[in-house]
Design a protein around this motif. Sequence first.
Motif, short mmCIF file in Angstrom:
data_model
loop_
_atom_site.label_atom_id
_atom_site.label_comp_id
_atom_site.label_asym_id
_atom_site.label_seq_id
_atom_site.Cartn_x
_atom_site.Cartn_y
_atom_site.Cartn_z
N VAL A 96 -3.83 3.32 -3.91
CA VAL A 96 -3.32 3.56 -5.37
C VAL A 96 -2.70 5.42 -5.35
CG1 VAL A 96 -5.24 2.20 -6.30
CG2 VAL A 96 -5.78 4.67 -5.75
N ASP A 97 -2.11 5.55 -6.33
CA ASP A 97 -1.74 7.09 -6.80
C ASP A 97 -2.46 7.04 -8.32
OD1 ASP A 97 0.51 5.87 -8.29
OD2 ASP A 97 1.87 6.71 -6.90
N ASN A 98 -1.85 7.94 -9.09
CA ASN A 98 -2.19 8.16 -10.13
C ASN A 98 -1.56 7.19 -11.27
OD1 ASN A 98 -2.18 11.38 -9.42
ND2 ASN A 98 -4.13 10.51 -10.16
N SER A 99 -0.90 6.68 -10.73
CA SER A 99 -0.19 5.34 -11.81
C SER A 99 0.01 3.97 -11.34
CB SER A 99 1.16 5.96 -12.22
OG SER A 99 2.03 6.03 -11.48
N THR A 100 -0.24 3.74 -10.02
CA THR A 100 0.34 2.52 -9.44
C THR A 100 -0.75 2.06 -8.31
OG1 THR A 100 2.67 3.39 -9.73
CG2 THR A 100 2.17 1.42 -8.25
N ILE A 101 -1.09 0.80 -8.55
CA ILE A 101 -1.77 0.16 -7.28
C ILE A 101 -0.65 -0.61 -6.49
CG2 ILE A 101 -3.54 -1.54 -6.90
CD1 ILE A 101 -4.46 -1.25 -9.62
N VAL A 102 -0.89 -0.79 -5.17
CA VAL A 102 0.00 -1.11 -4.36
C VAL A 102 -0.91 -2.02 -3.10
CG1 VAL A 102 2.09 0.31 -4.28
CG2 VAL A 102 0.04 0.50 -2.50
N GLU A 103 -0.45 -3.27 -3.09
CA GLU A 103 -0.89 -4.16 -2.28
C GLU A 103 0.25 -4.25 -0.79
OE1 GLU A 103 -2.27 -8.90 -1.59
OE2 GLU A 103 -1.69 -8.24 -3.41
N LEU A 104 -0.40 -3.95 0.33
CA LEU A 104 0.43 -3.97 1.54
C LEU A 104 0.10 -4.88 2.42
CD1 LEU A 104 0.23 -0.03 1.77
CD2 LEU A 104 2.03 -1.14 0.83
N ASP A 105 1.32 -5.26 3.14
CA ASP A 105 1.15 -6.34 4.46
C ASP A 105 0.40 -5.52 5.47
OD1 ASP A 105 1.59 -7.60 6.67
OD2 ASP A 105 3.18 -8.98 5.63
N PRO A 106 -0.61 -5.78 6.05
CA PRO A 106 -1.23 -5.17 7.10
C PRO A 106 -0.31 -5.34 8.46
CG PRO A 106 -2.45 -7.08 6.79
CD PRO A 106 -1.47 -7.16 5.77
N THR A 107 0.43 -6.10 8.48
CA THR A 107 1.35 -6.25 9.95
C THR A 107 2.34 -5.32 10.15
OG1 THR A 107 2.58 -8.14 8.92
CG2 THR A 107 0.62 -8.80 10.20
N ASN A 108 2.95 -5.13 8.74
CA ASN A 108 4.23 -3.99 8.58
C ASN A 108 4.32 -3.03 7.62
OD1 ASN A 108 5.00 -5.46 6.48
ND2 ASN A 108 6.48 -6.84 7.49
N GLY A 109 3.18 -3.05 6.45
CA GLY A 109 3.11 -2.03 5.70
C GLY A 109 4.13 -2.24 4.50
N SER A 110 4.83 -3.60 4.41
CA SER A 110 5.68 -3.74 3.37
C SER A 110 4.70 -3.88 2.16
CB SER A 110 6.53 -4.74 3.77
OG SER A 110 5.85 -5.99 3.74
N VAL A 111 5.16 -3.61 0.89
CA VAL A 111 4.48 -3.73 -0.47
C VAL A 111 4.90 -5.31 -0.53
CG1 VAL A 111 4.56 -3.20 -2.70
CG2 VAL A 111 5.13 -1.59 -1.13
N ILE A 112 3.88 -5.98 -1.10
CA ILE A 112 3.56 -7.32 -1.43
C ILE A 112 3.68 -7.37 -2.94
CG2 ILE A 112 2.00 -9.39 -1.58
CD1 ILE A 112 0.76 -8.30 1.41
N ARG A 113 2.74 -6.26 -3.54
CA ARG A 113 2.76 -6.40 -4.59
C ARG A 113 2.27 -5.13 -5.52
NH1 ARG A 113 -1.59 -10.47 -6.93
NH2 ARG A 113 -2.95 -9.54 -5.32
N SER A 114 2.73 -4.65 -6.60
CA SER A 114 2.51 -3.63 -7.15
C SER A 114 2.20 -3.51 -8.67
CB SER A 114 3.38 -2.32 -6.89
OG SER A 114 4.67 -2.60 -7.34
N LEU A 115 1.38 -2.74 -9.18
CA LEU A 115 1.34 -2.74 -10.79
C LEU A 115 1.22 -1.15 -10.98
CD1 LEU A 115 0.38 -4.08 -13.50
CD2 LEU A 115 -2.10 -3.80 -12.57
N GLY A 116 2.32 -1.01 -11.72
CA GLY A 116 2.65 0.68 -12.09
C GLY A 116 2.13 0.73 -13.84
N GLY A 117 2.44 1.90 -14.23
CA GLY A 117 1.96 2.16 -15.56
C GLY A 117 0.38 2.27 -15.80
N GLN A 118 -0.42 2.54 -14.63
CA GLN A 118 -1.93 2.67 -14.90
C GLN A 118 -2.15 4.11 -14.96
OE1 GLN A 118 -3.46 -0.79 -14.86
NE2 GLN A 118 -1.19 -1.01 -15.20
N SER A 119 -3.69 4.35 -15.44
CA SER A 119 -4.10 5.64 -15.38
C SER A 119 -5.22 5.77 -14.53
CB SER A 119 -4.48 5.99 -17.00
OG SER A 119 -4.86 7.17 -16.89
N ILE A 120 -4.73 6.34 -13.50
CA ILE A 120 -5.77 6.13 -12.07
C ILE A 120 -6.09 7.85 -12.00
CG2 ILE A 120 -6.30 5.63 -9.88
CD1 ILE A 120 -4.08 3.43 -10.28
N ALA A 121 -7.46 7.88 -11.72
CA ALA A 121 -8.21 9.19 -11.46
C ALA A 121 -7.53 9.70 -10.17
CB ALA A 121 -9.42 9.35 -11.51
#
Length: 175
Positions: A96-121
């Motif tokens: 996570v960063d301050n606005s986005t959650i990302v799910e990454l593929d462990p084999t190559n690091g590619s983004v599988i899914r992401s959810l932006g627009g969040q308020s993350i500490a």
Amino acid sequence: IVAGPAHYYAFDLLNGTQNEFHAGNISGGGGVTVAADPTLNQLYVLETYDSTIGTALTAYSYANNGSITEIWQQTGTGIGNGGSVAIGPGGEIYAVDNSTIVELDPTNGSVIRSLGGQSIANAVTPAISDGFLWIFSPDPTPNATLIYDLATLTPHLSLPGTRGSLNSAFDGPGA
């Protein structure tokens, strides 16, 4: 395994031999928790890599003979600093960063899914439990613990109370 800004080390548990498996061109204080997936024999370090790349999520493979090899690296949206990553039930990596959650593929690091627009500490390490991802939010006042459904990566529940963006020993909901 220990990691600080641009310098990552493994120590032999039997004799203390040091293996610096990454030596960047900067130094400084701090440090992060390294996440390990023993099923894939992989380590994940979310930390400053060097002065050119900056903060990165770097995956390494490791072997019983002590060798550690970089296999992929991800920077950008969802790759925040100051925290670590969570490993999902299928080996997926969550960052996570301050606005986005990302799910990454462990084999190559590619983004599988992401959810932006969040308020993350700031500097949050997500926690995963029973099909849900937990993070801290600085909003609304008072601060909240946010819970997301892993199957859909959608908000599930918000509980009052958290450390917010304060710098404390409780960097992640699992702490």
